[in-house]
Design an enzyme around this catalytic site. Sequence first.
Site, PDB file in Angstrom:
ATOM      1  N   ASP A 139     -77.029 -27.030  91.005  1.00 54.90           N
ATOM      2  CA  ASP A 139     -76.911 -25.676  90.473  1.00 54.90           C
ATOM      3  C   ASP A 139     -78.146 -25.297  89.646  1.00 54.90           C
ATOM      4  O   ASP A 139     -78.676 -26.122  88.897  1.00 54.90           O
ATOM      5  CB  ASP A 139     -75.657 -25.651  89.582  1.00 54.90           C
ATOM      6  CG  ASP A 139     -75.336 -24.278  89.043  1.00 54.90           C
ATOM      7  OD1 ASP A 139     -75.126 -23.366  89.853  1.00 54.90           O
ATOM      8  OD2 ASP A 139     -75.298 -24.120  87.802  1.00 54.90           O
ATOM      9  N   GLU A 154     -80.300 -25.006  94.367  1.00 53.28           N
ATOM     10  CA  GLU A 154     -80.196 -23.549  94.207  1.00 53.28           C
ATOM     11  C   GLU A 154     -81.426 -23.107  93.408  1.00 53.28           C
ATOM     12  O   GLU A 154     -81.369 -22.913  92.206  1.00 53.28           O
ATOM     13  CB  GLU A 154     -78.915 -23.166  93.456  1.00 53.28           C
ATOM     14  CG  GLU A 154     -78.727 -21.658  93.362  1.00 53.28           C
ATOM     15  CD  GLU A 154     -77.901 -21.201  92.167  1.00 53.28           C
ATOM     16  OE1 GLU A 154     -77.453 -20.051  92.167  1.00 53.28           O
ATOM     17  OE2 GLU A 154     -77.699 -21.986  91.216  1.00 53.28           O
TER      18      GLU A 154
END
Length: 657
Positions: A353, A395
């Site tokens: 993330d 990401e």
Amino acid sequence: MKLLRYFLALAAAAGMVLSCDPVDPTPVTPSDGNNDHVSGITYQLNVYSFADSDGDGWGDIKGITQHLDYLDSLGATSLWLSPVQTSASYHGYDVLDYYSISPKLGTEADFQDLIDKARAKHIDIYMDYVLNHSGRGEWFNAAVSSPSNAYSNYYVLSDNWAADVAAGKIDNYAGATSPGMGSWYSVASGDIGYKGRVHIKVDMNSRTLLVTETTDAIQSPNNSNPECWIWYGSISQHCGLYTTGSKVYEITLDMDTSWGMLVCTSTNWADGTKWGGDGSSLSFGAPFKLNNSTAADITFGGKSIWYFASFDKSMPDLNYGPYAKASESAAFKDLAASADKWINMGVNGLRLDAVIWIYQNQTAANTTFLKQWYDRCNTTYKARGGEGDIYMVGEAWCDSAEQMAPYYKGLPSNFNFYYWYTLKDRILNGKGCDFAKTVMYFRNLFKTNRADFIDAIKLTNHDENRAGSDLGRNKDMMKLAGAVLLTSPGKPFIYQGEELGYWGEKSKGDEYVRTPIKWTANGSVPSRALNGKVDNSMLSAAISVENQAADESSILSVYRKFGQLRNQYKALGINGDITSHPEFNEKSPESLKSAGVWYREYDGQKVLVVHNFGSGEISLTFKNDKLDNMLASNGNVSVFFKENLQMGPYSSAVFLQ
Ligand code: MG
């Protein structure tokens, strides 16, 4: 086209036998569970809203295990699960304990069972790992409890952040003087409570509080319509003060509080009537300035400490020290040990993330960090006996593909947000001719940073407007988007609900792009985690899996057809390359601009892919390609004389060469 039809009609009238019937696509058979990861398709699911096994309204891990056949039917060879570790929020991105499974989602045994049963179908499990920040759990509470705590280095803490930033002491900034995103927040640190006898004087003229330790006799609380109260101890413990002058209130009492105190000029806690401090502690016998804007708890003896958070004050950023030696930091070692646990249970990949914020949008620092993280996890994976290398996708959500590309120096795979931006634009504008060229441009960009890059292509995800909304809820466009995704090179990610044609906009709230799967026509959906924030007008019987599975022309059926095809033909799979067509490409004439044509090829197998990105019918003549073995199609597709291809609006076809 009119000419062709005229000719066909003439030929038929003359009794000529022509092979002019549309070719039947070879039926696609479901995966036999032995596909060896050919497709590379990953299904992204929100565990809390995918499937509920126990009827408590929360999606859960067992729910996924019960629907592995569904995922297999889409050609999925891996699943990206939203964070499953114990967290404070429904979405899981504020992890409280990296070593445990959230009780809301199931048990560790459930997770092991999912890994094992998925593996039996050749489906890998990828965990979502949040490295940029944690929730405010035990680590954080310990870190701020005292400067010498073992966890204090886990977070970005400072007594005086402005000075520390100016002096270059904040490793998290990696040399930058501003964070790019995020804020500093204060939290009480140290011995913040108090037990003892005190005299309290509140002067609302000067808005000051004076607390002195005393041995005077205590007073009973003033329960006779006091104008001023103090709160302390348990939340119900409040005490009315006596008016001793104009806007001056006093009392002597025995105080016992673990968190400090607050002053209030109303019992209803309305904004503006609650008075506290600025985060600093009071000193006995010294006036303490009250304010009703920040109104922080008034603490005793402790002090305020500041922490940095990129996203929200509930998610303090983790601190890995100087990036060149991040793997030596205590936080890195602890996080890596937690990842070891899951990798050793059989997890085959991680989705990382918010990786650009680990070192505040400093690309070189972040990629240096990520390489250390990847190598550490891959060592564990290989020691476990994992096949090949561990999969890891970042990401790295940058403004452009050019800015993202260097992240391939740190990780083997990164999400290609720009793929969808391009595809959406081309579908909405009916222009397919340069799509292959753009995809190849992306791939070359990534290749210059890493030879063995894995392009993680996608439509949308849990943080974006739904593809269905972007495409104006047009079902034909959604089918085309799915067919293009599944015939493109790279590793496609299908986001939960995309295969059903879901729509949803982030502006209404994140929950509206995280809608549960509607499994049956009339059944309920697991929406408890979303607090009921679901679009029930969308969740009709028609959009359910039950109804769409029974409809060969549904969006789900298109995803299944092309997903399974991708699993059966290695040219279409994760290893297949892409080349443009010599005739139908970015130089196509205006009348054929809507045609998106390319080849996919791997290990001696080659397929021709043709999509019509436009709303009108087109006719293409292929002189040097074989159209006699159509593997799959969507929409109105017809082949005449083995070289003329008629493509209806938003249609797709794949031919074996
Ligand atoms: Mg449940």
